[in-house]
Design an enzyme around this catalytic site. Structure first.
Site, PDB file in Angstrom:
ATOM      1  N   ARG A 236      40.716  38.755  39.189  1.00  0.00           N
ATOM      2  CA  ARG A 236      40.819  38.771  40.644  1.00  0.00           C
ATOM      3  C   ARG A 236      41.210  37.374  41.123  1.00  0.00           C
ATOM      4  O   ARG A 236      40.690  36.370  40.618  1.00  0.00           O
ATOM      5  CB  ARG A 236      39.492  39.164  41.303  1.00  0.00           C
ATOM      6  CG  ARG A 236      39.155  40.642  41.249  1.00  0.00           C
ATOM      7  CD  ARG A 236      40.121  41.505  42.081  1.00  0.00           C
ATOM      8  NE  ARG A 236      39.830  42.932  42.028  1.00  0.00           N
ATOM      9  CZ  ARG A 236      40.337  43.793  41.145  1.00  0.00           C
ATOM     10  NH1 ARG A 236      41.197  43.398  40.226  1.00  0.00           N
ATOM     11  NH2 ARG A 236      40.016  45.074  41.198  1.00  0.00           N
ATOM     12  N   GLU A 265      46.522  39.374  48.609  1.00  0.00           N
ATOM     13  CA  GLU A 265      47.467  40.377  48.094  1.00  0.00           C
ATOM     14  C   GLU A 265      47.703  41.470  49.130  1.00  0.00           C
ATOM     15  O   GLU A 265      46.726  42.011  49.651  1.00  0.00           O
ATOM     16  CB  GLU A 265      46.910  41.022  46.820  1.00  0.00           C
ATOM     17  CG  GLU A 265      46.804  40.065  45.653  1.00  0.00           C
ATOM     18  CD  GLU A 265      46.211  40.750  44.406  1.00  0.00           C
ATOM     19  OE1 GLU A 265      46.095  41.989  44.395  1.00  0.00           O
ATOM     20  OE2 GLU A 265      45.863  40.033  43.478  1.00  0.00           O
ATOM     21  N   HIS A 284      49.907  42.115  40.538  1.00  0.00           N
ATOM     22  CA  HIS A 284      48.718  42.939  40.245  1.00  0.00           C
ATOM     23  C   HIS A 284      49.133  44.246  39.559  1.00  0.00           C
ATOM     24  O   HIS A 284      48.876  45.350  40.050  1.00  0.00           O
ATOM     25  CB  HIS A 284      47.935  43.238  41.528  1.00  0.00           C
ATOM     26  CG  HIS A 284      46.501  43.616  41.243  1.00  0.00           C
ATOM     27  ND1 HIS A 284      45.461  43.264  42.054  1.00  0.00           N
ATOM     28  CD2 HIS A 284      45.936  44.319  40.218  1.00  0.00           C
ATOM     29  CE1 HIS A 284      44.324  43.734  41.557  1.00  0.00           C
ATOM     30  NE2 HIS A 284      44.597  44.372  40.437  1.00  0.00           N
TER      31      HIS A 284
HETATM   32  P1  NAI Z   1      33.337  44.500  32.460  1.00  0.00           P
HETATM   33  O1  NAI Z   1      32.333  44.804  33.512  1.00  0.00           O
HETATM   34  O2  NAI Z   1      33.367  45.336  31.227  1.00  0.00           O
HETATM   35  O3  NAI Z   1      33.162  42.974  32.010  1.00  0.00           O
HETATM   36  C1  NAI Z   1      32.925  41.912  32.892  1.00  0.00           C
HETATM   37  C2  NAI Z   1      32.161  40.841  32.143  1.00  0.00           C
HETATM   38  O4  NAI Z   1      32.032  39.694  32.983  1.00  0.00           O
HETATM   39  C3  NAI Z   1      30.739  41.278  31.757  1.00  0.00           C
HETATM   40  O5  NAI Z   1      30.548  41.153  30.363  1.00  0.00           O
HETATM   41  C4  NAI Z   1      29.848  40.327  32.533  1.00  0.00           C
HETATM   42  O6  NAI Z   1      28.666  39.992  31.849  1.00  0.00           O
HETATM   43  C5  NAI Z   1      30.760  39.117  32.699  1.00  0.00           C
HETATM   44  N1  NAI Z   1      30.355  38.191  33.751  1.00  0.00           N
HETATM   45  C6  NAI Z   1      29.816  38.481  34.967  1.00  0.00           C
HETATM   46  N2  NAI Z   1      29.546  37.347  35.634  1.00  0.00           N
HETATM   47  C7  NAI Z   1      29.921  36.322  34.829  1.00  0.00           C
HETATM   48  C8  NAI Z   1      29.897  34.901  34.948  1.00  0.00           C
HETATM   49  N3  NAI Z   1      29.419  34.315  36.050  1.00  0.00           N
HETATM   50  N4  NAI Z   1      30.367  34.167  33.933  1.00  0.00           N
HETATM   51  C9  NAI Z   1      30.856  34.745  32.812  1.00  0.00           C
HETATM   52  N5  NAI Z   1      30.884  36.083  32.623  1.00  0.00           N
HETATM   53  C10 NAI Z   1      30.443  36.857  33.627  1.00  0.00           C
HETATM   54  O7  NAI Z   1      34.742  44.509  33.198  1.00  0.00           O
HETATM   55  P2  NAI Z   1      36.191  44.635  32.532  1.00  0.00           P
HETATM   56  O8  NAI Z   1      36.564  46.061  32.375  1.00  0.00           O
HETATM   57  O9  NAI Z   1      36.268  43.762  31.346  1.00  0.00           O
HETATM   58  O10 NAI Z   1      37.097  44.057  33.710  1.00  0.00           O
HETATM   59  C11 NAI Z   1      37.035  42.690  34.081  1.00  0.00           C
HETATM   60  C12 NAI Z   1      37.725  42.484  35.421  1.00  0.00           C
HETATM   61  O11 NAI Z   1      39.114  42.769  35.307  1.00  0.00           O
HETATM   62  C13 NAI Z   1      37.251  43.440  36.524  1.00  0.00           C
HETATM   63  O12 NAI Z   1      36.119  42.924  37.178  1.00  0.00           O
HETATM   64  C14 NAI Z   1      38.443  43.547  37.445  1.00  0.00           C
HETATM   65  O13 NAI Z   1      38.284  42.681  38.543  1.00  0.00           O
HETATM   66  C15 NAI Z   1      39.616  43.063  36.598  1.00  0.00           C
HETATM   67  N6  NAI Z   1      40.653  44.087  36.470  1.00  0.00           N
HETATM   68  C16 NAI Z   1      41.940  43.768  36.810  1.00  0.00           C
HETATM   69  C17 NAI Z   1      42.955  44.692  36.686  1.00  0.00           C
HETATM   70  C18 NAI Z   1      44.379  44.350  37.002  1.00  0.00           C
HETATM   71  O14 NAI Z   1      45.213  45.252  37.140  1.00  0.00           O
HETATM   72  N7  NAI Z   1      44.749  43.082  37.105  1.00  0.00           N
HETATM   73  C19 NAI Z   1      42.669  46.062  36.226  1.00  0.00           C
HETATM   74  C20 NAI Z   1      41.310  46.277  35.822  1.00  0.00           C
HETATM   75  C21 NAI Z   1      40.339  45.321  35.961  1.00  0.00           C
END
Ligand code: NAI
Length: 318
Positions: A236, A265, A284
């Site tokens: 993000r 965006e 995005h």
């Molecule tokens: P997920 O929920 O599986 O993993 C997120 C990880 O971030 C978790 O392991 C969590 O413990 C960690 N985390 C939370 N706060 C933290 C901090 N302060 N410091 C370090 N780690 C921290 O989510 P996933 O599926 O891996 O997706 C990650 C992000 O990708 C989503 O939140 C979303 O915003 C973004 N995304 C972007 C897309 C795009 O098209 N560009 C599409 C899908 C997701």
């Protein structure tokens, strides 16, 4: 009585998948003619559920939806929904966490490799009539370099597997990752944030945008990193302070950045970061593929139907 579902906004070419899903679920479906608060409040009076793509779902809007029982964000990130306001009103919020991990991980590597190998710069120079291989002279060798993952959830772990195939050493900073998880995926666990930033050659962000993580990469964090570092953000835009990043890239404090997401965006015109030669920006698009979008739309619709009929979503986030 039939349940009513209001879709707040869309980026998809039509609503055929939603219409057919809600028809099969015996529910009324409507795409809102606008995604501003007034229009959504007006069209949401009878809505039992909101299906949301990018429209902001604020506390103000939530207070004005008398029948709403569930809000489903068609996507992984749900930072456009005011979770506290929904929770206060007893509204369940759910996302679709499992439809595009491969796409985002592939896009992350595509951005990192393209930035490091200067693919776009070289291609642009050819189109401008020059044949100058020297533009690629200072590209990093990926084998042996350290990739730092900020966030080691579903996507971060997929990125780690791909990076390992390129010979990179992977270090992860994720204070919430279960004990042993990173090690299982051959990721070295970092516990000190500053030390992590200072030690890595490439940084890739894979954490949610929340009040705690907003601007986690700012002037101070950038100042801790190597000046040769490359940054990739497919999570993000709000995770990075963009003005600070611009200044660091412009002064050579950071070598390059590839971004799929921006703070605003769509941007208002050409984003300022696109003025720089050492940036690469995609709109995005990391989640998109010929397979992922249909899967997302079906899963999001099913989550609405499941919650209204069975009372519980599969992936509740509040
Ligand atoms: P997920 O929920 O599986 O993993 C997120 C990880 O971030 C978790 O392991 C969590 O413990 C960690 N985390 C939370 N706060 C933290 C901090 N302060 N410091 C370090 N780690 C921290 O989510 P996933 O599926 O891996 O997706 C990650 C992000 O990708 C989503 O939140 C979303 O915003 C973004 N995304 C972007 C897309 C795009 O098209 N560009 C599409 C899908 C997701």
């Amino acid at each position: 009585m039939k349940y009513n579902v209001l879709m707040t906004d869309t980026i998809f070419p039509d609503t055929a998948i939603e219409e057919s899903s809600f028809d099969q679920g015996n529910m009324e479906f409507q795409l809102s003619p606008g995604s501003d608060v007034e229009t959504l409040a007006e069209h949401g009076q009878a809505a039992d559920a909101l299906l949301v793509v990018y429209a902001p779902v604020s506390a103000d809007l939530i207070e004005r939806l008398p029948n709403c029982k569930v809000i489903v964000r068609a996507g992984i990130g749900y930072n456009n929904v005011d979770l506290d306001a929904a929770t206060r009103r007893g509204i369940k919020v759910a996302n679709v966490p499992d439809y595009c991990q491969d796409e985002v991980a592939d896009h992350t590597l595509a951005l990192l490799l393209a930035l490091g190998r200067k693919v776009c710069l070289l291609d642009e120079s050819i189109r401008a009539g020059s044949w100058n291989a020297n533009l690629g002279r200072d590209a990093p060798r990926f084998r042996g370099k350290t990739l730092g993952l900020l966030g080691c959830g579903a996507i971060g772990l997929e990125v780690a597997h791909r990076a390992a195939a390129f010979g990179m050493h992977v270090v992860g900073f994720d204070p919430y990752a279960a004990s042993g998880l990173l090690e299982e995926h051959n990721i070295e666990r970092a516990v000190d944030f500053d030390g992590f930033l200072a030690s890595i050659d490439f940084l890739s962000l894979h954490l949610p945008l929340t009040a705690d993580t907003r601007y986690i990469i700012d002037h101070t964090a950038l100042g801790k990193m190597k000046s040769s570092a490359l940054i990739v953000n497919t999570s993000r835009g709000g995770l990075i302070q963009e003005d600070d990043l611009y200044a660091a890239l412009n002064s050579g404090e950071i070598a390059g950045a590839a971004l799929d997401v921006l703070e605003c965006e769509p941007p208002d015109g050409i984003p300022k970061l696109a003025d720089l030669e050492n940036t690469l920006i995609t709109p995005h698009t990391a989640f998109l593929s010929e397979n992922s979008v249909d899967e997302l739309r079906k899963k999001a619709s099913m989550e609405v139907i499941r919650t209204l009929k069975e009372g519980r979503p599969k992936h509740q986030v509040n």
